[in-house]
Write a protein that holds these residues in place. Structure first.
Motif, PDB file in Angstrom:
ATOM      1  N   GLU A 121       0.831  -1.204   0.000  1.00 46.20           N
ATOM      2  CA  GLU A 121       0.000   0.000   0.000  1.00 46.20           C
ATOM      3  C   GLU A 121       0.867   1.255   0.000  1.00 46.20           C
ATOM      4  O   GLU A 121       0.592   2.218  -0.716  1.00 46.20           O
ATOM      5  CB  GLU A 121      -0.920  -0.002   1.215  1.00 46.20           C
ATOM      6  N   GLY A 122       1.941   1.239   0.823  1.00 49.25           N
ATOM      7  CA  GLY A 122       2.828   2.395   0.884  1.00 49.25           C
ATOM      8  C   GLY A 122       3.538   2.639  -0.434  1.00 49.25           C
ATOM      9  O   GLY A 122       3.656   3.782  -0.897  1.00 49.25           O
ATOM     10  N   SER A 123       4.011   1.559  -1.059  1.00 49.63           N
ATOM     11  CA  SER A 123       4.706   1.691  -2.338  1.00 49.63           C
ATOM     12  C   SER A 123       3.760   2.177  -3.430  1.00 49.63           C
ATOM     13  O   SER A 123       4.123   3.009  -4.266  1.00 49.63           O
ATOM     14  CB  SER A 123       5.308   0.341  -2.746  1.00 49.63           C
ATOM     15  N   GLN A 124       2.544   1.645  -3.423  1.00 46.89           N
ATOM     16  CA  GLN A 124       1.551   2.057  -4.423  1.00 46.89           C
ATOM     17  C   GLN A 124       1.210   3.536  -4.270  1.00 46.89           C
ATOM     18  O   GLN A 124       1.105   4.272  -5.258  1.00 46.89           O
ATOM     19  CB  GLN A 124       0.293   1.194  -4.274  1.00 46.89           C
ATOM     20  N   GLU A 125       1.060   3.965  -3.034  1.00 43.20           N
ATOM     21  CA  GLU A 125       0.744   5.375  -2.777  1.00 43.20           C
ATOM     22  C   GLU A 125       1.896   6.275  -3.204  1.00 43.20           C
ATOM     23  O   GLU A 125       1.693   7.335  -3.813  1.00 43.20           O
ATOM     24  CB  GLU A 125       0.436   5.572  -1.293  1.00 43.20           C
ATOM     25  N   ALA A 126       3.136   5.840  -2.889  1.00 43.89           N
ATOM     26  CA  ALA A 126       4.299   6.641  -3.256  1.00 43.89           C
ATOM     27  C   ALA A 126       4.436   6.752  -4.773  1.00 43.89           C
ATOM     28  O   ALA A 126       4.732   7.821  -5.309  1.00 43.89           O
ATOM     29  CB  ALA A 126       5.564   6.034  -2.649  1.00 43.89           C
ATOM     30  N   ALA A 127       4.213   5.627  -5.464  1.00 41.79           N
ATOM     31  CA  ALA A 127       4.293   5.662  -6.930  1.00 41.79           C
ATOM     32  C   ALA A 127       3.206   6.567  -7.501  1.00 41.79           C
ATOM     33  O   ALA A 127       3.433   7.290  -8.476  1.00 41.79           O
ATOM     34  CB  ALA A 127       4.167   4.248  -7.490  1.00 41.79           C
ATOM     35  N   GLY A 128       2.027   6.528  -6.880  1.00 39.35           N
ATOM     36  CA  GLY A 128       0.931   7.355  -7.356  1.00 39.35           C
ATOM     37  C   GLY A 128       1.229   8.837  -7.263  1.00 39.35           C
ATOM     38  O   GLY A 128       0.791   9.622  -8.118  1.00 39.35           O
ATOM     39  N   THR A 129       1.991   9.235  -6.238  1.00 38.19           N
ATOM     40  CA  THR A 129       2.301  10.659  -6.082  1.00 38.19           C
ATOM     41  C   THR A 129       3.155  11.182  -7.240  1.00 38.19           C
ATOM     42  O   THR A 129       3.095  12.368  -7.574  1.00 38.19           O
ATOM     43  CB  THR A 129       3.033  10.923  -4.755  1.00 38.19           C
ATOM     44  N   LEU A 130       3.946  10.303  -7.860  1.00 35.75           N
ATOM     45  CA  LEU A 130       4.764  10.726  -8.997  1.00 35.75           C
ATOM     46  C   LEU A 130       3.913  11.009 -10.233  1.00 35.75           C
ATOM     47  O   LEU A 130       4.337  11.747 -11.128  1.00 35.75           O
ATOM     48  CB  LEU A 130       5.793   9.640  -9.339  1.00 35.75           C
ATOM     49  N   LEU A 131       2.725  10.412 -10.283  1.00 33.42           N
ATOM     50  CA  LEU A 131       1.887  10.537 -11.474  1.00 33.42           C
ATOM     51  C   LEU A 131       0.758  11.551 -11.319  1.00 33.42           C
ATOM     52  O   LEU A 131       0.105  11.903 -12.304  1.00 33.42           O
ATOM     53  CB  LEU A 131       1.275   9.167 -11.811  1.00 33.42           C
ATOM     54  N   THR A 132       0.552  12.007 -10.090  1.00 25.51           N
ATOM     55  CA  THR A 132      -0.620  12.835  -9.794  1.00 25.51           C
ATOM     56  C   THR A 132      -0.721  14.074 -10.666  1.00 25.51           C
ATOM     57  O   THR A 132      -1.803  14.411 -11.172  1.00 25.51           O
ATOM     58  CB  THR A 132      -0.613  13.254  -8.317  1.00 25.51           C
ATOM     59  N   ASP A 133       0.385  14.750 -10.857  1.00 25.53           N
ATOM     60  CA  ASP A 133       0.350  16.036 -11.571  1.00 25.53           C
ATOM     61  C   ASP A 133       0.520  15.895 -13.084  1.00 25.53           C
ATOM     62  O   ASP A 133       0.586  16.908 -13.794  1.00 25.53           O
ATOM     63  CB  ASP A 133       1.440  16.963 -11.024  1.00 25.53           C
ATOM     64  N   LEU A 134       0.588  14.667 -13.579  1.00 27.35           N
ATOM     65  CA  LEU A 134       0.753  14.465 -15.012  1.00 27.35           C
ATOM     66  C   LEU A 134      -0.602  14.304 -15.691  1.00 27.35           C
ATOM     67  O   LEU A 134      -1.517  13.709 -15.138  1.00 27.35           O
ATOM     68  CB  LEU A 134       1.601  13.217 -15.281  1.00 27.35           C
ATOM     69  N   ALA A 136      -3.129  12.729 -18.604  1.00 30.99           N
ATOM     70  CA  ALA A 136      -3.277  11.357 -19.080  1.00 30.99           C
ATOM     71  C   ALA A 136      -2.306  11.069 -20.226  1.00 30.99           C
ATOM     72  O   ALA A 136      -1.709   9.988 -20.299  1.00 30.99           O
ATOM     73  CB  ALA A 136      -4.714  11.109 -19.527  1.00 30.99           C
ATOM     74  N   ALA A 137      -2.137  12.045 -21.110  1.00 28.83           N
ATOM     75  CA  ALA A 137      -1.227  11.861 -22.244  1.00 28.83           C
ATOM     76  C   ALA A 137       0.220  11.726 -21.774  1.00 28.83           C
ATOM     77  O   ALA A 137       0.982  10.889 -22.273  1.00 28.83           O
ATOM     78  CB  ALA A 137      -1.360  13.033 -23.213  1.00 28.83           C
ATOM     79  N   ASP A 138       0.620  12.553 -20.783  1.00 31.11           N
ATOM     80  CA  ASP A 138       1.985  12.494 -20.277  1.00 31.11           C
ATOM     81  C   ASP A 138       2.236  11.199 -19.514  1.00 31.11           C
ATOM     82  O   ASP A 138       3.338  10.631 -19.572  1.00 31.11           O
ATOM     83  CB  ASP A 138       2.269  13.698 -19.377  1.00 31.11           C
ATOM     84  N   ARG A 139       1.203  10.725 -18.777  1.00 32.10           N
ATOM     85  CA  ARG A 139       1.359   9.446 -18.069  1.00 32.10           C
ATOM     86  C   ARG A 139       1.576   8.315 -19.067  1.00 32.10           C
ATOM     87  O   ARG A 139       2.435   7.450 -18.870  1.00 32.10           O
ATOM     88  CB  ARG A 139       0.133   9.155 -17.208  1.00 32.10           C
ATOM     89  N   ALA A 140       0.786   8.302 -20.129  1.00 28.24           N
ATOM     90  CA  ALA A 140       0.932   7.256 -21.147  1.00 28.24           C
ATOM     91  C   ALA A 140       2.322   7.301 -21.776  1.00 28.24           C
ATOM     92  O   ALA A 140       2.959   6.262 -22.010  1.00 28.24           O
ATOM     93  CB  ALA A 140      -0.143   7.414 -22.218  1.00 28.24           C
ATOM     94  N   ARG A 141       2.801   8.502 -22.048  1.00 28.46           N
ATOM     95  CA  ARG A 141       4.130   8.673 -22.644  1.00 28.46           C
ATOM     96  C   ARG A 141       5.217   8.183 -21.696  1.00 28.46           C
ATOM     97  O   ARG A 141       6.157   7.481 -22.100  1.00 28.46           O
ATOM     98  CB  ARG A 141       4.322  10.148 -22.970  1.00 28.46           C
ATOM     99  N   LEU A 142       5.082   8.526 -20.408  1.00 32.36           N
ATOM    100  CA  LEU A 142       6.056   8.109 -19.404  1.00 32.36           C
ATOM    101  C   LEU A 142       6.086   6.589 -19.274  1.00 32.36           C
ATOM    102  O   LEU A 142       7.156   5.962 -19.281  1.00 32.36           O
ATOM    103  CB  LEU A 142       5.715   8.739 -18.051  1.00 32.36           C
TER     104      LEU A 142
END
Length: 325
Positions: A121-134, A136-142
Protein backbone atom coordinates in the motif's frame (compact mmCIF):
# COMPACT_ATOMS: atom_id res chain seq x y z
CA UNK A 1 49.67 7.11 -45.56
CA UNK A 2 46.16 7.64 -46.91
CA UNK A 3 43.30 5.94 -45.07
CA UNK A 4 41.19 3.76 -47.34
CA UNK A 5 37.56 4.91 -47.66
CA UNK A 6 36.16 1.83 -45.91
CA UNK A 7 38.68 1.66 -43.07
CA UNK A 8 36.17 3.01 -40.56
CA UNK A 9 33.53 0.41 -41.36
CA UNK A 10 34.50 -1.79 -38.41
CA UNK A 11 35.20 1.07 -36.00
CA UNK A 12 32.71 1.09 -33.15
CA UNK A 13 30.62 4.27 -32.88
CA UNK A 14 31.48 6.83 -30.23
CA UNK A 15 28.85 6.27 -27.51
CA UNK A 16 30.44 8.44 -24.84
CA UNK A 17 27.78 11.15 -25.11
CA UNK A 18 25.01 8.53 -24.94
CA UNK A 19 26.67 6.96 -21.92
CA UNK A 20 26.79 10.34 -20.17
CA UNK A 21 23.07 10.83 -20.83
CA UNK A 22 22.33 7.36 -19.45
CA UNK A 23 24.35 8.14 -16.30
CA UNK A 24 22.55 11.47 -15.94
CA UNK A 25 19.18 9.69 -16.08
CA UNK A 26 20.42 7.07 -13.59
CA UNK A 27 21.46 9.75 -11.08
CA UNK A 28 18.13 11.51 -11.49
CA UNK A 29 16.12 8.31 -10.99
CA UNK A 30 18.15 7.11 -8.00
CA UNK A 31 17.82 10.49 -6.28
CA UNK A 32 14.09 10.58 -6.99
CA UNK A 33 13.43 7.07 -5.65
CA UNK A 34 15.76 7.48 -2.68
CA UNK A 35 13.95 10.65 -1.66
CA UNK A 36 10.65 8.79 -1.77
CA UNK A 37 12.04 5.77 0.05
CA UNK A 38 13.55 7.98 2.76
CA UNK A 39 10.19 9.53 3.54
CA UNK A 40 8.46 6.16 3.46
CA UNK A 41 11.01 4.33 5.59
CA UNK A 42 10.77 6.97 8.32
CA UNK A 43 7.47 5.23 9.12
CA UNK A 44 8.48 1.65 8.14
CA UNK A 45 10.31 -1.00 10.18
CA UNK A 46 11.87 -2.37 6.98
CA UNK A 47 15.03 -1.35 5.14
CA UNK A 48 14.95 -1.02 1.37
CA UNK A 49 16.43 -4.53 0.89
CA UNK A 50 14.07 -6.07 3.44
CA UNK A 51 11.14 -4.51 1.59
CA UNK A 52 12.40 -6.03 -1.68
CA UNK A 53 12.54 -9.47 -0.07
CA UNK A 54 9.04 -9.07 1.41
CA UNK A 55 7.71 -8.06 -2.01
CA UNK A 56 9.19 -11.15 -3.68
CA UNK A 57 7.83 -13.46 -0.98
CA UNK A 58 4.33 -12.00 -1.40
CA UNK A 59 4.49 -11.99 -5.21
CA UNK A 60 5.67 -15.58 -5.55
CA UNK A 61 3.68 -17.08 -2.63
CA UNK A 62 6.39 -19.61 -1.76
CA UNK A 63 10.01 -19.54 -2.87
CA UNK A 64 13.25 -21.33 -2.17
CA UNK A 65 16.07 -19.33 -0.60
CA UNK A 66 18.47 -20.05 -3.47
CA UNK A 67 16.02 -18.68 -6.04
CA UNK A 68 15.40 -15.63 -3.87
CA UNK A 69 19.13 -14.93 -3.59
CA UNK A 70 19.62 -15.19 -7.35
CA UNK A 71 16.59 -13.11 -8.34
CA UNK A 72 17.53 -10.27 -5.97
CA UNK A 73 21.34 -10.58 -6.45
CA UNK A 74 21.97 -10.82 -2.71
CA UNK A 75 24.92 -12.28 -0.84
CA UNK A 76 24.02 -15.70 0.60
CA UNK A 77 25.21 -14.85 4.10
CA UNK A 78 23.42 -11.52 4.15
CA UNK A 79 20.17 -13.08 2.95
CA UNK A 80 20.42 -15.83 5.56
CA UNK A 81 20.80 -13.26 8.35
CA UNK A 82 17.91 -11.21 6.96
CA UNK A 83 15.63 -14.26 6.84
CA UNK A 84 16.61 -15.17 10.40
CA UNK A 85 15.48 -11.72 11.52
CA UNK A 86 12.20 -12.21 9.66
CA UNK A 87 11.76 -15.57 11.37
CA UNK A 88 12.44 -14.04 14.80
CA UNK A 89 9.73 -11.44 14.05
CA UNK A 90 7.30 -14.25 13.06
CA UNK A 91 7.04 -12.92 9.51
CA UNK A 92 8.08 -16.14 7.73
CA UNK A 93 8.36 -19.88 8.14
CA UNK A 94 11.18 -21.94 6.64
CA UNK A 95 10.89 -25.62 5.75
CA UNK A 96 12.95 -28.09 3.76
CA UNK A 97 12.04 -28.42 0.10
CA UNK A 98 10.23 -31.66 -0.71
CA UNK A 99 12.23 -31.99 -3.93
CA UNK A 100 15.66 -31.26 -2.43
CA UNK A 101 16.16 -31.47 1.33
CA UNK A 102 19.25 -29.27 1.05
CA UNK A 103 17.10 -26.31 -0.05
CA UNK A 104 14.84 -24.14 2.12
CA UNK A 105 11.31 -23.17 1.17
CA UNK A 106 10.12 -19.84 2.57
CA UNK A 107 6.54 -18.70 3.10
CA UNK A 108 4.97 -15.66 4.72
CA UNK A 109 3.01 -16.15 7.94
CA UNK A 110 -0.30 -14.33 8.51
CA UNK A 111 1.68 -11.58 10.25
CA UNK A 112 4.06 -11.50 7.29
CA UNK A 113 1.18 -11.15 4.84
CA UNK A 114 -0.15 -8.23 6.86
CA UNK A 115 3.27 -6.53 6.79
CA UNK A 116 3.64 -7.20 3.06
CA UNK A 117 0.22 -5.71 2.44
CA UNK A 118 1.12 -2.52 4.29
CA UNK A 119 4.39 -2.25 2.34
CA UNK A 120 2.50 -2.71 -0.92
CA UNK A 121 0.00 0.00 0.00
CA UNK A 122 2.83 2.39 0.88
CA UNK A 123 4.71 1.69 -2.34
CA UNK A 124 1.55 2.06 -4.42
CA UNK A 125 0.74 5.37 -2.78
CA UNK A 126 4.30 6.64 -3.26
CA UNK A 127 4.29 5.66 -6.93
CA UNK A 128 0.93 7.35 -7.36
CA UNK A 129 2.30 10.66 -6.08
CA UNK A 130 4.76 10.73 -9.00
CA UNK A 131 1.89 10.54 -11.47
CA UNK A 132 -0.62 12.84 -9.79
CA UNK A 133 0.35 16.04 -11.57
CA UNK A 134 0.75 14.46 -15.01
CA UNK A 135 -1.92 14.60 -17.68
CA UNK A 136 -3.28 11.36 -19.08
CA UNK A 137 -1.23 11.86 -22.24
CA UNK A 138 1.98 12.49 -20.28
CA UNK A 139 1.36 9.45 -18.07
CA UNK A 140 0.93 7.26 -21.15
CA UNK A 141 4.13 8.67 -22.64
CA UNK A 142 6.06 8.11 -19.40
CA UNK A 143 4.84 4.52 -18.94
CA UNK A 144 5.58 3.62 -22.55
CA UNK A 145 9.14 4.92 -22.11
CA UNK A 146 9.53 2.82 -18.96
CA UNK A 147 8.34 -0.29 -20.80
CA UNK A 148 10.88 0.43 -23.53
CA UNK A 149 13.68 0.66 -20.95
CA UNK A 150 12.71 -2.70 -19.44
CA UNK A 151 12.55 -4.38 -22.83
CA UNK A 152 15.79 -2.91 -24.20
CA UNK A 153 18.00 -3.29 -21.13
CA UNK A 154 16.83 -6.60 -19.73
CA UNK A 155 14.14 -9.24 -19.48
CA UNK A 156 10.95 -8.00 -17.90
CA UNK A 157 10.68 -10.99 -15.53
CA UNK A 158 7.74 -9.50 -13.66
CA UNK A 159 5.41 -9.32 -16.64
CA UNK A 160 6.65 -12.21 -18.77
CA UNK A 161 7.28 -15.84 -17.87
CA UNK A 162 9.00 -16.23 -21.23
CA UNK A 163 8.94 -14.45 -24.55
CA UNK A 164 5.37 -13.60 -25.52
CA UNK A 165 3.72 -15.38 -22.56
CA UNK A 166 1.85 -13.36 -19.91
CA UNK A 167 3.00 -14.01 -16.36
CA UNK A 168 0.46 -15.09 -13.75
CA UNK A 169 0.90 -13.42 -10.36
CA UNK A 170 -1.14 -13.39 -7.17
CA UNK A 171 -1.33 -10.51 -4.73
CA UNK A 172 -3.47 -9.39 -1.81
CA UNK A 173 -6.29 -6.94 -2.40
CA UNK A 174 -5.89 -3.20 -2.86
CA UNK A 175 -8.45 -0.38 -2.72
CA UNK A 176 -10.84 -0.84 -5.62
CA UNK A 177 -10.41 -4.61 -5.90
CA UNK A 178 -13.50 -5.46 -3.84
CA UNK A 179 -15.70 -3.30 -6.05
CA UNK A 180 -14.20 -5.01 -9.10
CA UNK A 181 -15.11 -8.39 -7.58
CA UNK A 182 -18.75 -7.37 -7.20
CA UNK A 183 -18.92 -6.08 -10.77
CA UNK A 184 -17.22 -9.08 -12.40
CA UNK A 185 -19.13 -11.70 -10.38
CA UNK A 186 -22.45 -10.08 -11.32
CA UNK A 187 -21.57 -9.69 -15.00
CA UNK A 188 -20.08 -13.16 -15.49
CA UNK A 189 -22.79 -15.11 -13.69
CA UNK A 190 -25.48 -13.20 -15.55
CA UNK A 191 -23.82 -13.88 -18.91
CA UNK A 192 -22.91 -17.53 -18.30
CA UNK A 193 -25.72 -18.81 -16.04
CA UNK A 194 -28.52 -16.25 -16.31
CA UNK A 195 -28.32 -15.15 -12.66
CA UNK A 196 -30.47 -12.10 -11.86
CA UNK A 197 -29.83 -9.00 -9.74
CA UNK A 198 -30.32 -10.91 -6.48
CA UNK A 199 -26.92 -12.54 -7.06
CA UNK A 200 -25.22 -9.16 -7.39
CA UNK A 201 -26.93 -8.11 -4.16
CA UNK A 202 -25.60 -11.24 -2.41
CA UNK A 203 -22.04 -10.64 -3.61
CA UNK A 204 -22.24 -6.98 -2.54
CA UNK A 205 -23.33 -8.04 0.97
CA UNK A 206 -20.51 -10.59 1.23
CA UNK A 207 -17.93 -8.02 0.16
CA UNK A 208 -19.34 -5.33 2.48
CA UNK A 209 -19.29 -7.70 5.48
CA UNK A 210 -15.71 -8.67 4.66
CA UNK A 211 -14.58 -5.04 4.51
CA UNK A 212 -16.40 -4.05 7.70
CA UNK A 213 -15.21 -7.00 9.80
CA UNK A 214 -11.77 -7.52 8.23
CA UNK A 215 -9.12 -9.01 10.54
CA UNK A 216 -5.76 -9.62 8.79
CA UNK A 217 -5.00 -12.55 11.10
CA UNK A 218 -8.01 -14.52 9.85
CA UNK A 219 -9.24 -12.92 6.61
CA UNK A 220 -7.55 -12.53 3.23
CA UNK A 221 -8.42 -11.76 -0.40
CA UNK A 222 -6.22 -12.65 -3.36
CA UNK A 223 -6.30 -11.06 -6.78
CA UNK A 224 -4.82 -12.95 -9.74
CA UNK A 225 -3.20 -10.91 -12.50
CA UNK A 226 -2.20 -12.16 -15.94
CA UNK A 227 0.11 -9.82 -17.77
CA UNK A 228 -0.75 -7.10 -15.24
CA UNK A 229 -4.54 -7.37 -15.72
CA UNK A 230 -6.96 -8.61 -13.03
CA UNK A 231 -8.31 -11.99 -14.08
CA UNK A 232 -9.40 -13.73 -10.87
CA UNK A 233 -10.09 -13.50 -7.15
CA UNK A 234 -10.95 -15.50 -4.05
CA UNK A 235 -11.62 -14.81 -0.36
CA UNK A 236 -10.82 -16.61 2.88
CA UNK A 237 -13.09 -15.46 5.74
CA UNK A 238 -14.12 -16.60 9.22
CA UNK A 239 -17.12 -18.90 9.04
CA UNK A 240 -18.56 -18.06 12.47
CA UNK A 241 -17.78 -21.46 13.95
CA UNK A 242 -14.54 -21.77 15.97
CA UNK A 243 -11.64 -22.96 13.85
CA UNK A 244 -13.57 -22.92 10.57
CA UNK A 245 -12.58 -20.87 7.51
CA UNK A 246 -14.86 -20.30 4.52
CA UNK A 247 -13.70 -19.96 0.91
CA UNK A 248 -15.83 -17.44 -0.96
CA UNK A 249 -16.31 -15.79 -4.35
CA UNK A 250 -13.83 -17.76 -6.46
CA UNK A 251 -13.77 -16.01 -9.83
CA UNK A 252 -11.75 -16.59 -13.01
CA UNK A 253 -12.26 -14.49 -16.12
CA UNK A 254 -13.05 -16.48 -19.30
CA UNK A 255 -9.95 -15.08 -21.03
CA UNK A 256 -7.70 -16.50 -18.28
CA UNK A 257 -9.15 -20.00 -18.04
CA UNK A 258 -6.64 -22.74 -18.77
CA UNK A 259 -3.74 -20.89 -17.12
CA UNK A 260 -4.14 -22.49 -13.67
CA UNK A 261 -5.59 -19.32 -12.16
CA UNK A 262 -8.35 -21.02 -10.18
CA UNK A 263 -6.03 -23.72 -8.85
CA UNK A 264 -3.46 -21.20 -7.61
CA UNK A 265 -6.14 -19.04 -6.00
CA UNK A 266 -7.65 -22.00 -4.13
CA UNK A 267 -4.21 -23.34 -3.12
CA UNK A 268 -3.26 -19.92 -1.70
CA UNK A 269 -6.55 -19.77 0.20
CA UNK A 270 -6.01 -23.23 1.71
CA UNK A 271 -2.37 -22.50 2.62
CA UNK A 272 -3.34 -19.27 4.34
CA UNK A 273 -6.10 -20.99 6.33
CA UNK A 274 -3.69 -23.71 7.42
CA UNK A 275 -0.99 -21.20 8.44
CA UNK A 276 -3.55 -19.06 10.28
CA UNK A 277 -4.48 -22.03 12.47
CA UNK A 278 -7.90 -22.98 11.13
CA UNK A 279 -8.87 -26.63 11.59
CA UNK A 280 -11.05 -26.93 8.52
CA UNK A 281 -12.22 -24.98 5.49
CA UNK A 282 -15.73 -25.07 4.03
CA UNK A 283 -17.41 -23.66 0.94
CA UNK A 284 -20.83 -23.54 -0.73
CA UNK A 285 -21.28 -23.77 -4.47
CA UNK A 286 -23.76 -24.99 -7.07
CA UNK A 287 -23.60 -28.19 -9.10
CA UNK A 288 -23.61 -26.31 -12.43
CA UNK A 289 -20.14 -24.86 -11.71
CA UNK A 290 -18.26 -27.87 -13.07
CA UNK A 291 -14.83 -26.25 -13.44
CA UNK A 292 -14.88 -24.84 -9.91
CA UNK A 293 -15.95 -28.17 -8.44
CA UNK A 294 -13.04 -29.87 -10.20
CA UNK A 295 -10.62 -27.40 -8.63
CA UNK A 296 -12.10 -28.00 -5.17
CA UNK A 297 -11.82 -31.77 -5.57
CA UNK A 298 -8.18 -31.56 -6.65
CA UNK A 299 -7.45 -29.40 -3.59
CA UNK A 300 -8.85 -32.15 -1.35
CA UNK A 301 -12.35 -30.84 -0.60
CA UNK A 302 -15.08 -33.44 -0.09
CA UNK A 303 -18.78 -33.05 -0.86
CA UNK A 304 -20.76 -33.38 2.39
CA UNK A 305 -24.31 -32.40 1.39
CA UNK A 306 -26.43 -31.01 -1.43
CA UNK A 307 -29.99 -29.74 -1.82
CA UNK A 308 -32.19 -28.21 -4.52
CA UNK A 309 -33.13 -24.55 -4.26
CA UNK A 310 -34.48 -21.71 -6.39
CA UNK A 311 -32.16 -18.69 -6.22
CA UNK A 312 -30.93 -15.90 -8.48
CA UNK A 313 -33.83 -16.61 -10.86
CA UNK A 314 -32.72 -20.22 -11.48
CA UNK A 315 -33.45 -23.76 -10.25
CA UNK A 316 -30.16 -24.94 -8.76
CA UNK A 317 -28.58 -27.67 -6.63
CA UNK A 318 -26.49 -26.21 -3.82
CA UNK A 319 -23.51 -28.13 -2.48
CA UNK A 320 -21.52 -27.91 0.77
CA UNK A 321 -17.87 -28.96 0.61
CA UNK A 322 -15.35 -29.42 3.44
CA UNK A 323 -11.57 -29.81 3.75
CA UNK A 324 -9.80 -30.85 6.95
CA UNK A 325 -6.63 -28.78 7.29
Amino acid sequence: MTTPPDATADTPPDISSDARELRRFNRFWVNLICAQDYGRHLYSPFTHTEARVMYELARRQRVESTDLRVSLSLDAGYLSRLLSRFEDRLLITRTRSEEDRRRQRIMLTPLGWEAAGLLEEGSQEAAGTLLTDLSAADRARLLESMRAIRVLLGKDTEDLADAGTPRLTLRTSRPGDLGWMVERNAALYAAEYGFDLSYEALVARIVAEYAEDFDPQWDRTWIAELGGERVGAVMCVRDGLPGVARLRLLLVEPSARGHGVGRQLVDSCVEFAREAGYGEMVLWTNSILDAARGIYQRAGFELVSESAHHSFGQDLVGQDWRLTL
